[in-house]
Design a protein around this motif. Structure first.
Motif, PDB file in Angstrom:
ATOM      1  N   HIS C 467      -9.761   2.652 -18.875  1.00 23.74           N
ATOM      2  CA  HIS C 467      -9.420   2.178 -19.967  1.00 23.74           C
ATOM      3  C   HIS C 467      -9.942   0.644 -19.994  1.00 23.74           C
ATOM      4  O   HIS C 467      -9.501  -0.204 -19.250  1.00 23.74           O
ATOM      5  N   LEU C 470      -7.625  -2.118 -19.121  1.00 20.78           N
ATOM      6  CA  LEU C 470      -7.480  -2.655 -17.591  1.00 20.78           C
ATOM      7  C   LEU C 470      -8.135  -3.619 -17.182  1.00 20.78           C
ATOM      8  O   LEU C 470      -7.836  -4.563 -16.481  1.00 20.78           O
ATOM      9  N   ASP C 487     -12.793  -6.292  -9.319  1.00 23.40           N
ATOM     10  CA  ASP C 487     -11.473  -6.007  -8.824  1.00 23.40           C
ATOM     11  C   ASP C 487     -10.768  -4.650  -9.558  1.00 23.40           C
ATOM     12  O   ASP C 487      -9.930  -4.198  -9.050  1.00 23.40           O
ATOM     13  N   VAL C 488     -11.168  -4.313 -10.891  1.00 22.17           N
ATOM     14  CA  VAL C 488     -10.672  -3.334 -11.397  1.00 22.17           C
ATOM     15  C   VAL C 488     -11.578  -1.927 -11.724  1.00 22.17           C
ATOM     16  O   VAL C 488     -11.086  -0.815 -11.370  1.00 22.17           O
ATOM     17  N   PRO C 491     -13.137  -0.139  -8.225  1.00 19.68           N
ATOM     18  CA  PRO C 491     -12.161   0.633  -7.519  1.00 19.68           C
ATOM     19  C   PRO C 491     -11.802   1.920  -8.439  1.00 19.68           C
ATOM     20  O   PRO C 491     -11.539   3.096  -7.783  1.00 19.68           O
ATOM     21  N   LEU C 492     -11.607   1.678  -9.710  1.00 18.99           N
ATOM     22  CA  LEU C 492     -11.153   2.914 -10.588  1.00 18.99           C
ATOM     23  C   LEU C 492     -12.318   4.023 -10.804  1.00 18.99           C
ATOM     24  O   LEU C 492     -12.155   5.205 -10.882  1.00 18.99           O
TER      25      LEU C 492
END
Lengths: 365, 341, 571
Positions: C467, C470, C487-488, C491-492
């Motif tokens: 999303h 995030l 950072d976000v 990884p996702l």
């Protein structure tokens, strides 16, 4: 002193639809200001303009004496020193609670030795002590919301932005979190902008409410002001229930409404006869009593400050803590909603007297 | 460095001598340059495993040059060489196909280097060389073969025209002249002898399986997928020698002789390595490998397997390069028309 | 307010960066896509209307291509072939999807697993296997048939239109299966329950509710199977040519033989392109925006239909189809790969690993082809995911105006048949100044272009699970776009990127229709070597190489399903 000044902001998506049009609001230092309005009114766009995710097409945003946004010159979100709480919580699923909450600290040059203390304080503030090592997947929705709140507060932002933070919670939790947000605000005193479509939420949490409609601001005021003195028909209708009568000024303070009702109002002096106006009357400001009313129907009884009519109850609904009546005013085609005490109850068909203080008949645009 | 000067003189001398188009096998200057080039790229239509065997034998000599094999059908090789030349690419050094008209085309476009392998003057006379531009590396007759488990010797066809007998319906395999130079040569040779296209029109009534490579019919016949096949004799001979149930027929009308030539391209990126390799192809060791697998070769120092019939016993049909060049387009078109592909 | 009082000096820089970078990024992406997608198409169109030499435009190429009956025949053959494959794929795939998603048939997991295997098996290997199995005279099935019945003829001749349709359908039915089972599991149970309450019997519900709801998906599957057959080269070249007929793709390839008629080939390819574009347009219309994706099926909320004893019949039917598609062919390939010589028949003495040794260590072309193929697939997958990940990101986050144009360009190659693409690329890059022909890089360009849509769709789908809030949450806290991405998002998004990578890597390993026109002796790939070995009748080597290819593919799928979660290629 204004902490944030939104000055004549306009933002368009696509060619001709302006999501926000010529919007000006001053946000005061330390206050919690709500942007309240129906979906599509531009409140979230406004918030994202403040955050810097969007650049305005016209107008400027100032933080104190620092210009944050202007067309073609926008400070990116990461350099605004703000925090934001998202509708979806936006808690990172791959980081622990501690990692989530402390994420912003490294960007704000907080020395690492201070992190544990700041983390403890932040978690204590949102009452999540002992959850530091959990992953978000192991938390409930309300807990995730608190993590997001702690993450936003720990950096001591200049401005805290809340984007419908409670809309994903269930009704019970939502009510509880309203007070929680107010409590945290009072503890932290951080200037806060709160976007919501729920007027009750805005009432409970806010110092002031900016009611928005169709990309503009209808009224800015304290919860009491926007409720009791709505500036526009939209505000009157959106915040709480109301009776709204369209009409024309016929004389000083006197409004002839469509349907034949003539209302005496308190603030009519600002208008000249012939002006088209609307009158808002809150149902619970209407007193309905059994028995004939004194004075001529549709005419004020003493000319001082009271409207008195005779009428007939056409619908009576039981709400538990109150009665909701629909009353047809005798000699007119107007009907009026009124809130009554549960006892004694009035019956459908009963003749009643209706009294409304003139100062509760508010002239709106 | 006197030695280097000496070498320079030797190179110069070699050039002078080279005008006689006779390079000596162990010319040290060529050898030295070849080593620097390191490899030779051979575009060859020789059947894959045999071609690999030739390359391996060459590599085993450890002359400092390695053979890189690019095996494909004759017509594909021709197409690729032409396409690469058109794009200005020089990839191949030595080219070998079974459609001798290709070398006429190369010659007309000045794409060949003048080079005769060592000992070429002693080659048998019926394996011609043309103006020192290319040399026939190997030859094989174009024949019929049958699966001995499915077809008895008595029933086996004796003549080309026997293949049109309806009893062979669905039992024939035929390779494609648009891929295989062997088949192209064979058809060019057979057409006048068998009286034109009617033979092939009749052949299609037997629903032959059409494969691409002349290497494939022996596989199909050996495996029993086809009972009868048409290809070069060596294609069948090699498979039969492994023990597969294949017998070869030399039809009475005669057998077209397929001459597969070899040449160095004028723009070869490894010209010296190409010369060293070409010398190997035509020396006794190289030629013996081919002879062992049932091919007829120009170098008369080789020994042939005992079960090979001497060429002069066969009723050979000579196929002229000019005739092939002339009929190439017609054969491809007509084959497409009759066989559908 | 102290924390907000950063200097004003940096502000101007940011603004300028925004102003300048956006169009530059857009232009760069657009330029790359234009080179990859628009250029070969434009060159193809121009080639089709130009004379081989000299200036001016001409219709001569079209007259040559379609004026003669021998070249018109393949057009009809292709249509018969593709329509039949579409129909047969539906006949096989749709009922299997229903059995697996909506009934109490046992062994569903096994059926799904082997359908996945069929999905990733290249049909040219299936064709090879069926030549071994169902050659009219020596095919194992026909030999067995004659031995058992004493009959003279063949039970089934694989060298025929019917054989070609049959083999192709065995590897295209999973497409119908995937789309249909996704639609069936997404059908809300209450729609069917409402019909039951209204008085419809189970069969009537099937007929009036379930089937009509799944019909767009089934028809969408039909179109994809049709298209796959229409643009296929390998299986037709192996089965149609020996049976003495051409389809359009093999005819295009034939036009490339000496003397190559590139212009006629370009003209001849036009109907292929038009049909593909038209059908994909229809398919998109039909299925909304859910295009060619491998949708993971969700468990249906509706209780499974109780089949009673028929559930075993259902399982038998599914197993039967998968035996024909996977069991028998894999067995045939394995047996050929382990055989010393084909003609020697069945015996332990005839078993050997020599063929593997041969293709891996002795035969030069396979070695270089394996290296080339791995290199190509790796570079293609990496670059495709990198490019498409960036464009999907930009498109989804609306960072740039006109990102939709980029998205459209990235998915457009879906409608370009591989062999058609190759004509354009050959024409564009086979002469200076851009001389890629003769290197593996022209094949790389073909693969990259061909698999842009898969990479884009997969990256887009993966990004949708991350999303935007995030990332924004990180940005508000002080992370700039790159740091937030690192950072976000990464990884996702990582697992999604790896599956996207594999979804490009796997088909790149086996690509044949584009490679067949673009390879040279210096730039061979495994699929081409398999095909050329097949042309020489070297089944043992073909099978050994094929088994290696299948083994690597299935291994990667299994590893991916284990580590990326069951949703990867989960059918």
């Amino acid at each position: 002193m204004a902490a944030v000044r939104l000055q004549a902001l306009t933002k368009r998506f696509g060619e001709d639809v302006a999501a926000v049009h010529d919007l000006t609001i001053d946000i005061r230092h330390g206050e919690l200001l709500s942007l309240l309005g129906p979906s599509g009114c531009g409140k979230t766009t406004t918030l994202r303009l403040i955050a810097g995710f969007l650049a305005p097409d016209a107008g400027e945003i100032w933080l104190g004496d620092r210009r944050l946004s202007a067309p073609h010159e926008t400070v990116p979100p990461e350099r605004r020193g703000m925090s934001m709480l998202f509708q979806s919580y936006a808690v990172w699923p791959h980081k622990t609670v501690a990692e989530n909450v402390t994420y912003g600290l490294k960007f704000r040059s907080v020395p690492r030795v201070d992190w544990p203390r700041r983390l403890r304080d932040a978690l204590a503030l949102v009452r999540l002590e002992g959850f530091a090592d959990r992953y978000p997947g192991e938390l409930s929705g309300g807990q995730q919301q608190r993590v997001a709140l702690a993450r936003a507060l720990i950096v001591e932002p200049a401005i805290l932005l809340l984007d419908e933070p409670l809309s994903n919670l269930d009704a019970h939790l939502r009510e509880e979190m309203r007070f929680e947000i107010r409590r945290v605000h009072e503890a932290s005193q951080i200037t806060t902008v709160y976007v919501t479509h729920d007027q009750a939420e805005a009432m409970v949490t806010s110092d002031r409410i900016a009611v928005m409609n169709a990309g503009g601001v209808e009224q800015v005021g304290t919860p009491a002001e926007v409720y009791e003195r709505p500036a526009t028909a939209f505000v009157a209708g959106f915040i709480g229930r109301t009776n709204l009568f369209k009409g024309r000024i016929v004389a000083d303070g006197r409004v002839a409404c469509e349907g034949g009702l003539v209302l005496l109002t308190a603030t009519a002096g600002e208008h000249t006869p012939g002006d088209a106006v609307a009158v808002s009357v809150r149902p619970h400001m209407v007193t309905v009593s059994s028995g004939a009313a004194t004075g001529a129907p549709g005419e004020p009884a003493d000319g001082a400050a009271l409207n008195v009519f005779a009428g007939t109850v056409t619908r009576a609904s039981y709400f538990g803590d109150a009665m909701d009546y629909l009353v047809a005013i005798t000699g007119t085609q107007s009907t009026l909603r009124a809130t009554g005490v549960p006892e004694p109850r009035l019956a459908v068909g009963q003749s009643v007297g209706v009294r409304i203080a003139a100062r509760h008949c508010i002239l709106v645009r | 460095m006197t030695q280097q000067r000496l070498r320079g003189i030797l190179v110069g001398l070699a050039f002078v001598l080279g005008l006689a188009a006779r390079a000596e096998a162990a010319d040290p200057a060529v050898m030295e340059a070849a080593k620097k080039e390191g490899k030779v790229i051979w575009y060859s239509s020789l059947g894959l495993s045999l071609a690999q065997k030739v390359c391996d034998a060459f590599n085993k000599k450890a002359l400092g040059v390695t053979c890189e094999l690019a095996r494909d059908g004759s017509q594909r090789i021709f197409q690729k060489v032409m396409q690469e030349a058109g794009a200005g690419l020089a990839i191949a050094d030595v080219v070998h196909t079974s459609d001798i008209s290709h070398f006429l085309d190369f010659q007309q476009k000045n794409m060949l280097m003048r080079y005769l392998p060592a000992g070429a003057d002693k080659f048998r006379s019926d394996f011609r060389d043309r103006d020192g531009l290319y040399t026939v590396l190997r030859g094989t007759p174009y024949v019929i073969a049958y699966n001995t488990q499915k077809v008895s010797k008595a029933d086996a066809p004796k003549r080309w025209k026997d293949l049109t007998d309806p009893r062979w319906k669905g039992k024939l395999v035929h390779a494609h002249p648009g891929y295989s130079g062997v088949v192209m040569t064979g058809m060019t040779g057979l057409l006048p002898v068998l009286g034109g296209w009617d033979y092939y029109a009749a052949l299609t009534k037997n629903d032959p399986l059409v494969v691409q490579s002349a290497e494939d019919p022996p596989m199909k016949v050996a495996g029993g997928e086809a009972w009868l096949g048409v290809a070069g004799e060596y294609n069948f001979y090699r498979v039969a020698k492994k023990g597969d149930p294949i017998a070869i027929v030399f039809p009475e009308e005669g057998v077209p002789f397929v001459s597969s030539a070899n040449a160095i391209l004028a723009k070869a990126p490894h010209p010296n390595a190409a010369k060293v390799f070409t010398d190997f192809l035509f020396d006794k060791d190289g030629q013996q490998i081919l002879a062992d697998d049932g091919l007829y070769v120009p170098n008369e120092a080789v020994t042939y397997p005992k079960d090979k019939r001497p060429l002069k016993e066969l009723k050979l049909i000579k196929v002229e390069p000019e005739e092939m060049q002339k009929r190439d387009d017609e054969i491809k078109k007509k084959f497409r028309e009759l066989f559908g592909v | 307010m102290s924390s907000a009082a950063t200097g004003t000096a940096s502000r101007g820089g940011t603004a300028r960066e925004r102003l300048d970078a956006a169009p530059a990024v857009w232009l760069l992406s657009a330029a790359i896509l234009a080179v990859l997608v628009v250029a070969p198409l434009a060159i193809l169109l121009v080639t089709a209307v130009r004379a081989p030499e000299g200036p001016g435009f001409t219709v001569a190429n079209f007259l040559e291509a379609f004026g003669q009956a021998i070249y018109r025949g393949p057009v009809g053959n292709s249509l018969v072939y593709a329509i039949s494959v579409g129909v047969l794929s539906v006949v096989l795939g749709a009922p299997m999807a229903w059995l697996v998603t909506r009934t109490d048939m046992p062994g569903k997991a096994v059926v799904r697993t082997f359908t996945t295997a069929a999905f990733v098996t290249p049909s040219f290997l299936g064709a090879t296997a069926y030549v071994i199995l169902a050659g009219p005279n020596a095919g194992l099935i026909n030999v067995l048939y004659r031995a058992v019945t004493g009959a003279e003829g063949a039970l089934f001749n694989i060298f025929s239109m019917a054989g070609l349709i049959y083999v192709t359908s065995l590897y295209t039915f999973p497409v119908v299966f995937i789309l249909t089972s996704a639609a069936l599991s997404a059908t809300p149970a209450d729609l069917e329950e409402a019909a039951r309450i209204a008085g419809a019997g189970r069969l009537a519900v099937m007929r009036t509710i379930t089937l009509p709801l799944a019909l767009p998906a089934i028809f969408g599957g039909f179109i994809l199977a049709f298209l796959e057959a229409l643009v296929l080269f390998g299986a037709p070249a192996m089965l149609a040519i020996p049976a003495r007929f051409h389809v359009m793709t093999t005819q295009v390839w034939a036009f490339f033989q000496y003397p190559p008629q590139v212009e006629v080939a370009a003209a001849y390819a036009m109907p292929l392109l038009l049909i593909a574009v038209g059908l994909l347009w229809a398919q998109r219309r039909l299925m909304g925006r859910r295009g060619y994706t491998t949708v993971g099926g969700r468990a249906s909320a509706a209780p499974p239909v109780r089949l009673g004893p028929w559930r075993w019949a259902g399982l038998a039917a599914c197993v039967g189809v998968l035996l024909l598609s996977i069991g028998l062919p894999y067995f045939a390939l394995l047996r050929a790969a382990l055989a010393k010589a084909w003609g020697l028949g069945w015996s332990w003495q005839n078993l050997t690993l020599r063929n593997f040794h041969y293709v891996l260590f002795e035969f030069d072309p396979t070695r270089s082809a394996i290296v080339n193929t791995l290199e190509l697939a790796t570079v293609t997958a990496t670059l495709a995911v990198f490019l498409m990940g960036a464009i999907a990101y930009v498109a989804q986050r609306r960072l740039l105006r006109g990102a939709r144009v980029l998205a459209f360009l990235a998915t457009a190659p879906l409608a370009i048949p591989g062999i058609v693409l190759s004509i354009g690329l050959f024409k564009a890059y086979s002469r200076p100044p851009l001389l890629l022909y003769g290197t593996i890089w022209i094949i790389f360009v073909a693969y990259l272009t061909k698999y842009l849509p898969i990479a884009y769709t997969a990256c887009h789908a993966a990004l949708q699970t991350v999303h935007v809030d995030l990332e924004d949450a990180a940005r508000v806290l002080g992370a700039n776009r790159l740091v937030a991405f690192k950072d976000v998002t990464v990884p996702l998004f990582g697992a999604g990127l790896i599956s996207a990578w594999l979804l490009v890597f796997l088909p790149s390993l086996r690509e044949l229709s584009s490679s067949i026109l673009l390879f040279t002796t210096r730039s061979r790939v495994v699929s081409v070597v398999i095909y050329t070995l097949y042309e020489e009748g070297l089944w043992e080597a073909v099978s050994a190489l094929g088994i290696l290819l299948l083994g690597l593919t299935l291994l990667l799928v299994a590893v991916a399903q284990r580590f990326l979660g069951r949703r990867f290629l989960q059918i």
